[in-house]
Design an enzyme around this catalytic site. Structure first.
Site, PDB file in Angstrom:
ATOM      1  N   GLU A 154      43.983  40.221  43.115  1.00  0.00           N
ATOM      2  CA  GLU A 154      43.973  38.946  43.033  1.00  0.00           C
ATOM      3  C   GLU A 154      45.325  38.359  43.514  1.00  0.00           C
ATOM      4  OE1 GLU A 154      42.340  37.368  39.770  1.00  0.00           O
ATOM      5  OE2 GLU A 154      43.890  38.621  38.330  1.00  0.00           O
TER       6      GLU A 154
ATOM      7  N   ASP B 210      42.125  33.326  42.721  1.00  0.00           N
ATOM      8  CA  ASP B 210      43.294  33.525  42.851  1.00  0.00           C
ATOM      9  C   ASP B 210      44.103  34.385  44.015  1.00  0.00           C
ATOM     10  OD1 ASP B 210      45.083  32.786  40.450  1.00  0.00           O
ATOM     11  OD2 ASP B 210      43.789  34.149  39.541  1.00  0.00           O
TER      12      ASP B 210
ATOM     13  N   HIS C  74      41.501  33.171  30.493  1.00  0.00           N
ATOM     14  CA  HIS C  74      41.547  31.824  30.605  1.00  0.00           C
ATOM     15  C   HIS C  74      40.857  30.977  29.743  1.00  0.00           C
ATOM     16  CE1 HIS C  74      43.189  32.364  34.433  1.00  0.00           C
ATOM     17  NE2 HIS C  74      42.079  33.059  34.931  1.00  0.00           N
TER      18      HIS C  74
END
Length: 261
Positions: free
Chosen positions: A152, A178, A47
């Site tokens: 996730e 998530d 990310h």
């Protein structure tokens, strides 16, 4: 090759604290975390804009410190995993693991033959540019590398038992935002369905002799997941911790200003 100083503790189910780093890719961050008591640092490539050149530099800053450098790669594919290990990662976190087949491929990328299909690169960063017996290096690298499979998604949750059964997967790590998103309850961490999912991952991990991991952003989260059986815990995020510290001091300054009038 230097051993992984936390792997035995993690696999024995003892609590081990560390941190995930998303923003402050600074040469001093590793030492700051080590001095604060963190046993591992997971630098995030999924990310963030973190690239391999900077990752190699960050891993180098961990040399000589009591902290194990790890990375979250963007995908569970060989070029990401093998290159990160060659740069010195002691553990690799892979997002959105959803099947035993995927977990097996990840483990294969992390291990040298005969345990896996990782390509050889010795005398480089991963072994501190030192010489030595290749067979011993293969054994040491295979033994020290940790595989953190992120559960996730709803698919990963459905297959968590099969994923945990894969030899070479060491940690089942819940990505809570998530997971809640894919369960259709985004950010609703107090929902009974989310609570049940969290408990299931921890129970499955324990049953298969694996550890359960989590990134806890505050004391309440730490208490909650520790009670469930999560033992490999990253504390907060660097932007979140820094922002909270600054807000607290700014609020104190503002209070002092009001009191002086």
């Amino acid at each position: 090759m230097r051993p992984n100083t936390i792997k035995a503790e993690v696999m024995a189910g003892r609590p081990v604290a560390g941190a995930m780093v998303f923003e402050f890719f600074s040469p001093g961050m590793s030492a700051i975390l080590a001095n604060a008591g963190c046993r591992f640092a997971i630098y995030d490539m999924e990310h963030t804009g973190l690239g391999f050149e900077t990752l190699k530099w960050l891993f180098a800053t961990c040399r000589g410190l009591s902290i194990e450098p790890m990375v979250r790669v963007p995908r569970g594919e060989y070029p990401w995993i093998a290159r990160a290990l060659d740069l010195g990662a002691r553990g690799v976190m892979v997002p959105m693991v959803e099947s035993a087949e995927q977990a097996k491929a990840i483990v294969q990328a992390c291990r040298y033959p005969p345990a896996g299909r990782r390509g050889a690169a010795f005398g480089f960063a991963q072994d501190d540019y030192a010489g030595g017996d290749v067979g011993e290096k293969v054994r040491a690298a295979n033994a020290r590398t940790m595989v953190l499979a992120q559960i996730e998604t709803e698919r990963g949750l459905e297959k968590v038992d099969e994923i945990a059964a894969v030899e070479g997967v060491d940690v089942l790590w819940v990505g809570h935002f998530d997971l809640s998103n894919f369960m259709g309850i985004p950010g609703r961490f107090d929902d009974p369905r989310f609570e049940q999912a969290m408990r299931r991952v921890a129970e499955v991990a324990k049953r298969h002799g694996k550890a359960a991991g989590f990134m806890a952003t505050d004391r309440a989260w730490i208490e909650r997941v520790r009670a469930m059986g999560y033992t490999m815990i990253a504390v907060g995020t660097d932007p979140g911790l820094f922002g909270a510290a600054v807000r607290g001091l700014v609020a104190q300054v503002a209070q002092g200003e009001g009191a002086s009038r």
